[in-house]
Design a protein around this motif. Structure first.
Motif, PDB file in Angstrom:
ATOM      1  N   THR A  32       0.861  -1.194   0.000  1.00 26.68           N
ATOM      2  CA  THR A  32       0.000   0.000   0.000  1.00 26.68           C
ATOM      3  C   THR A  32       0.894   1.240   0.000  1.00 26.68           C
ATOM      4  O   THR A  32       1.852   1.303   0.766  1.00 26.68           O
ATOM      5  CB  THR A  32      -0.912  -0.018   1.240  1.00 26.68           C
ATOM      6  N   GLN A  33       0.567   2.213  -0.862  1.00 31.71           N
ATOM      7  CA  GLN A  33       1.339   3.451  -0.938  1.00 31.71           C
ATOM      8  C   GLN A  33       0.597   4.613  -0.305  1.00 31.71           C
ATOM      9  O   GLN A  33       1.189   5.525   0.244  1.00 31.71           O
ATOM     10  CB  GLN A  33       1.626   3.786  -2.418  1.00 31.71           C
ATOM     11  N   ILE A  34      -0.713   4.585  -0.448  1.00 29.47           N
ATOM     12  CA  ILE A  34      -1.542   5.662   0.119  1.00 29.47           C
ATOM     13  C   ILE A  34      -2.594   5.014   1.000  1.00 29.47           C
ATOM     14  O   ILE A  34      -3.383   4.187   0.530  1.00 29.47           O
ATOM     15  CB  ILE A  34      -2.220   6.476  -1.000  1.00 29.47           C
ATOM     16  N   LEU A  35      -2.604   5.339   2.287  1.00 26.61           N
ATOM     17  CA  LEU A  35      -3.626   4.795   3.193  1.00 26.61           C
ATOM     18  C   LEU A  35      -4.877   5.647   3.053  1.00 26.61           C
ATOM     19  O   LEU A  35      -4.814   6.867   3.183  1.00 26.61           O
ATOM     20  CB  LEU A  35      -3.109   4.828   4.633  1.00 26.61           C
ATOM     21  N   ALA A  36      -5.970   5.036   2.717  1.00 29.09           N
ATOM     22  CA  ALA A  36      -7.238   5.782   2.592  1.00 29.09           C
ATOM     23  C   ALA A  36      -8.328   4.937   3.227  1.00 29.09           C
ATOM     24  O   ALA A  36      -8.398   3.740   3.000  1.00 29.09           O
ATOM     25  CB  ALA A  36      -7.542   6.051   1.127  1.00 29.09           C
ATOM     26  N   GLU A  37      -9.158   5.579   4.037  1.00 25.11           N
ATOM     27  CA  GLU A  37     -10.200   4.849   4.768  1.00 25.11           C
ATOM     28  C   GLU A  37     -11.269   4.302   3.826  1.00 25.11           C
ATOM     29  O   GLU A  37     -11.608   3.155   3.812  1.00 25.11           O
ATOM     30  CB  GLU A  37     -10.885   5.785   5.779  1.00 25.11           C
ATOM     31  N   ASP A  38     -11.785   5.185   2.987  1.00 25.23           N
ATOM     32  CA  ASP A  38     -13.027   4.881   2.244  1.00 25.23           C
ATOM     33  C   ASP A  38     -12.778   4.129   0.947  1.00 25.23           C
ATOM     34  O   ASP A  38     -13.421   4.392  -0.078  1.00 25.23           O
ATOM     35  CB  ASP A  38     -13.748   6.193   1.947  1.00 25.23           C
ATOM     36  N   VAL A  39     -11.836   3.187   0.982  1.00 19.56           N
ATOM     37  CA  VAL A  39     -11.572   2.420  -0.237  1.00 19.56           C
ATOM     38  C   VAL A  39     -11.596   0.937   0.088  1.00 19.56           C
ATOM     39  O   VAL A  39     -11.534   0.545   1.252  1.00 19.56           O
ATOM     40  CB  VAL A  39     -10.207   2.807  -0.838  1.00 19.56           C
ATOM     41  N   ALA A  40     -11.645   0.102  -0.983  1.00 17.22           N
ATOM     42  CA  ALA A  40     -11.605  -1.347  -0.780  1.00 17.22           C
ATOM     43  C   ALA A  40     -10.321  -1.708  -0.014  1.00 17.22           C
ATOM     44  O   ALA A  40      -9.266  -1.133  -0.281  1.00 17.22           O
ATOM     45  CB  ALA A  40     -11.611  -2.040  -2.135  1.00 17.22           C
ATOM     46  N   PHE A  41     -10.440  -2.600   0.971  1.00 14.86           N
ATOM     47  CA  PHE A  41      -9.308  -2.997   1.820  1.00 14.86           C
ATOM     48  C   PHE A  41      -8.689  -1.813   2.558  1.00 14.86           C
ATOM     49  O   PHE A  41      -7.516  -1.848   2.947  1.00 14.86           O
ATOM     50  CB  PHE A  41      -8.224  -3.726   1.008  1.00 14.86           C
ATOM     51  N   GLY A  42      -9.463  -0.733   2.705  1.00 18.47           N
ATOM     52  CA  GLY A  42      -8.925   0.482   3.336  1.00 18.47           C
ATOM     53  C   GLY A  42      -8.523   0.279   4.789  1.00 18.47           C
ATOM     54  O   GLY A  42      -7.755   1.054   5.350  1.00 18.47           O
ATOM     55  N   ASP A  43      -9.049  -0.793   5.416  1.00 20.20           N
ATOM     56  CA  ASP A  43      -8.700  -1.032   6.833  1.00 20.20           C
ATOM     57  C   ASP A  43      -7.424  -1.859   6.953  1.00 20.20           C
ATOM     58  O   ASP A  43      -7.024  -2.234   8.048  1.00 20.20           O
ATOM     59  CB  ASP A  43      -9.861  -1.767   7.527  1.00 20.20           C
ATOM     60  N   MET A  44      -6.798  -2.145   5.809  1.00 22.59           N
ATOM     61  CA  MET A  44      -5.594  -2.990   5.831  1.00 22.59           C
ATOM     62  C   MET A  44      -4.400  -2.277   5.201  1.00 22.59           C
ATOM     63  O   MET A  44      -4.571  -1.352   4.405  1.00 22.59           O
ATOM     64  CB  MET A  44      -5.801  -4.245   4.980  1.00 22.59           C
ATOM     65  N   PHE A  45      -3.214  -2.768   5.558  1.00 22.36           N
ATOM     66  CA  PHE A  45      -2.008  -2.404   4.823  1.00 22.36           C
ATOM     67  C   PHE A  45      -1.693  -3.633   3.984  1.00 22.36           C
ATOM     68  O   PHE A  45      -1.481  -4.718   4.517  1.00 22.36           O
ATOM     69  CB  PHE A  45      -0.857  -2.096   5.776  1.00 22.36           C
ATOM     70  N   LEU A  46      -1.734  -3.468   2.655  1.00 20.28           N
ATOM     71  CA  LEU A  46      -1.561  -4.619   1.768  1.00 20.28           C
ATOM     72  C   LEU A  46      -0.086  -4.826   1.438  1.00 20.28           C
ATOM     73  O   LEU A  46       0.629  -3.852   1.148  1.00 20.28           O
ATOM     74  CB  LEU A  46      -2.356  -4.416   0.475  1.00 20.28           C
ATOM     75  N   ILE A  47       0.332  -6.073   1.485  1.00 22.04           N
ATOM     76  CA  ILE A  47       1.698  -6.431   1.109  1.00 22.04           C
ATOM     77  C   ILE A  47       1.621  -7.573   0.103  1.00 22.04           C
ATOM     78  O   ILE A  47       1.030  -8.620   0.390  1.00 22.04           O
ATOM     79  CB  ILE A  47       2.524  -6.895   2.328  1.00 22.04           C
ATOM     80  N   GLU A  48       2.199  -7.372  -1.065  1.00 22.53           N
ATOM     81  CA  GLU A  48       2.221  -8.469  -2.043  1.00 22.53           C
ATOM     82  C   GLU A  48       3.352  -9.416  -1.654  1.00 22.53           C
ATOM     83  O   GLU A  48       4.510  -9.006  -1.575  1.00 22.53           O
ATOM     84  CB  GLU A  48       2.457  -7.939  -3.452  1.00 22.53           C
TER      85      GLU A  48
END
Ligand code: SF4
Length: 566
Positions: A214-230
């Motif tokens: 994740t590069q930009i943390l945004a609340e109101d987006v899909a998976f917004g409650d997570m920090f995504l790591i590939e």
């Protein structure tokens, strides 16, 4: 404009997502490309998303950063992960104030390029709308392309020169340099200046060099409650319906050390770490990684897990992570059908995994299944219900021991034949037949407590199949559906009924030709020009093994050369 040789002026790229902001910003691929563009020397990047369609006149495509019309920048870069978003490309181009067809745009207009996993597989349905495609992973290819663009700008190259020279960059596809030829409905050949030149799909060999998070943390987006790591790209299991298992070959994984460094960074902004990849249970060090996340007070949320790869240590780690729901993907109910799709998974292993996960504190299970697979029999559909009831018995039995009763949620999708898989030659079943199979499963499982069934619409699957298996002639349908949507008409009605007469008049090909027809082995496929390094003969052999319900062992990238990707 890109073609005004203005020395020293920064090149402006509008990175556009052909769907809502909340989906685009929740997409790791989109965020990764945004980082590359926004940090490229001599460039600036502004984002744009599909304007809401609310019946009023179509809205202009304006950028998020400055609110300026997207068509004012030098490049309009479409990031397309799902083929159904191909339907929104006309709205993006018209919203940007651009002519729809690449052939109608000239030096006054920005360059329109597209990338993303959907175009890896088959860009042909939108080939006539785009000037260039970037086929493959962006981390190395995109900076190369931007450097090329800078040089072209410095030299005052014309639009035509740019298309021709860009095509020399590995991974760049200039559709106007290829001319498909048809005999009746059949694609028979491709001519044009670059006929015969395949387009190499670009790949990154070492993922640790380009950590994707994740590069930009945004609340109101899909998976917004997570920090995504590939955590990985590709998969070693080779399920025969799965595009991700072939288009990203060979399997590449991130090291636990570099993943743990990202976990540290992620937990500074979010308490949940989403671990992204085709299959997470066989990721080296996955249990230790989940434990590391729990040790730091976080919660690990891995993508799909292959049941037989869930170790007791991983199950325990997921329990420690307070994972409420875990997803496992049997995909098929019967042993025979799991062999057909090369799932390499036995019923006993699925039941063991369900019991173990509940035993470790996981409350709910999500199960992925598919109907309409090649060679499927009625008994295979019934077997989905039988397996679900067997899992339920183990799951509830163990749950009762631990004083908690969870839920089983089935997500039943229709088989959609995808390019670059062994099943690329197979048709989708008729929509009515698909509805019948879902109805039978609902009848059996609907009344069962603690079991929920979510079924994907067979019509959506029809559309997906059309957009994934179609050739350039689908562009006519995409415009037709776009116009229909502007008139407030449903795409299904536009596609199926009432318009047959009009379809013939508009020279539109019968969509069933791409959806419900088996493709011949000798037939030229619309995506044959892309070189995924996976041999077509290998895919054919895999299909024939499927029809004999024979399995292929998982990839061993250290020794195997069989498909050509290693
Ligand atoms: S060459 Fe073998 S190991 Fe490598 S991706 Fe192909 S099947 Fe898998």
């Amino acid at each position: 404009m890109l073609f005004t040789p203005a020395r020293g002026r920064r090149t402006g790229v509008c990175l556009a997502y052909p769907n809502r902001y909340s989906l685009g910003m929740g997409n790791l691929g989109f965020q990764t490309v945004y980082r590359i563009l926004a940090t490229a020397p001599g460039h600036y990047c502004e984002r744009a998303f599909l304007p809401e369609r609310d019946g009023s006149p179509p809205r202009r495509l304006l950028t998020l950063e400055s609110g300026r019309p997207a068509g004012e920048l030098d490049v309009l870069a479409l990031s397309i992960s799902f083929e159904t978003d191909y339907l929104n490309v006309p709205a993006m181009l018209e919203g940007a104030g651009l002519p729809l067809w690449s052939s109608e745009r000239d030096e006054r207009h920005p360059l329109v390029i597209a990338g993303g996993s959907a175009v890896f597989l088959n860009p042909e349905p939108i080939a006539d709308f785009c000037d260039l495609f970037l086929i493959g992973e962006a981390e190395e290819m995109l900076p190369e392309f931007l450097a090329f663009l800078d040089a072209a700008r410095e030299s005052g190259a014309s639009r035509r020169q740019i298309l021709e020279e860009a095509a020399a960059i590995a991974g760049v596809y200039a559709p106007r340099l290829y001319e498909p030829r048809y005999e009746g409905p059949r694609l028979v050949d491709v001519g044009g200046p670059r006929a015969g030149c395949g387009v190499e799909r670009r790949l990154v060999a070492d993922l640790d060099r380009f950590p994707t998070t994740t590069q930009i943390l945004a609340e109101d987006v899909a998976f917004g409650d997570m920090f995504l790591i590939e955590a990985s790209r590709g998969c070693q299991w080779g399920c025969r319906f799965c595009a991700a298992g072939f288009m990203y070959r060979p399997l590449r994984t991130r090291s636990v050390e570099s993943l743990t460094a990202d976990v540290e960074r992620g937990l500074a902004g979010r308490s949940t770490i989403g671990l992204v990849g085709a299959e997470m249970a066989s990721l080296p060090g996955i249990a230790a990684l989940c434990d590391a996340i729990a040790d730091r007070g976080g919660r690990a949320s891995p993508a799909s897990l292959k049941a037989d790869c869930i170790s007791p240590a991983l199950a325990a780690a997921l329990g420690r992570n307070r994972s409420r729901t875990v997803t496992i993907a049997p995909e098929a109910g019967s042993e025979r059908m799991r062999r057909v799709i090369n799932k390499n998974l036995r019923e006993a292993e699925i039941l063991r995994a369900a019991e173990m996960l509940v035993g470790e504190g996981v409350r709910d299970l999500k199960l992925y299944f598919m109907v309409g697979l090649p060679s499927e029999r009625d008994a295979d559909v019934e077997a989905i219900a039988d397996l679900t009831l067997a899992i339920r018995e183990r799951f509830l039995g163990k749950g009762k021991e631990h004083g908690r009763i969870g839920r089983l949620t089935l997500s039943v999708n229709n088989f959609v034949p995808k390019p670059w898989t062994p099943f690329q030659w197979d048709p989708m079943i008729e929509v009515g037949e698909a509805k019948g199979k879902l109805a039978r499963l609902r009848a059996r499982l609907g009344p069962v407590p603690n079991v929920d069934l979510e079924g994907e619409s067979p019509r959506e699957a029809y559309l997906q199949t059309l957009l994934s298996r179609g050739d350039r002639r689908i562009a006519g349908w995409i415009v037709e559906l776009h116009r229909g949507a502007q008139r407030g008409e449903s795409w299904w009605r536009a596609l199926r009924s009432g318009r047959r007469g009009k379809r013939a008049a508009a020279g539109l090909v019968d969509p069933d030709w791409f959806v419900h027809r088996s493709y011949d082995y000798a037939e030229r496929l619309p995506w044959d020009f892309i070189d995924h390094r996976v041999r077509k003969l290998y895919l054919r052999t895999e299909r024939e093994k499927a029809l004999r319900a024979r399995e292929t062992p998982p990839c061993d990238v250290s020794t195997c050369k069989s498909c050509g990707a290693c």
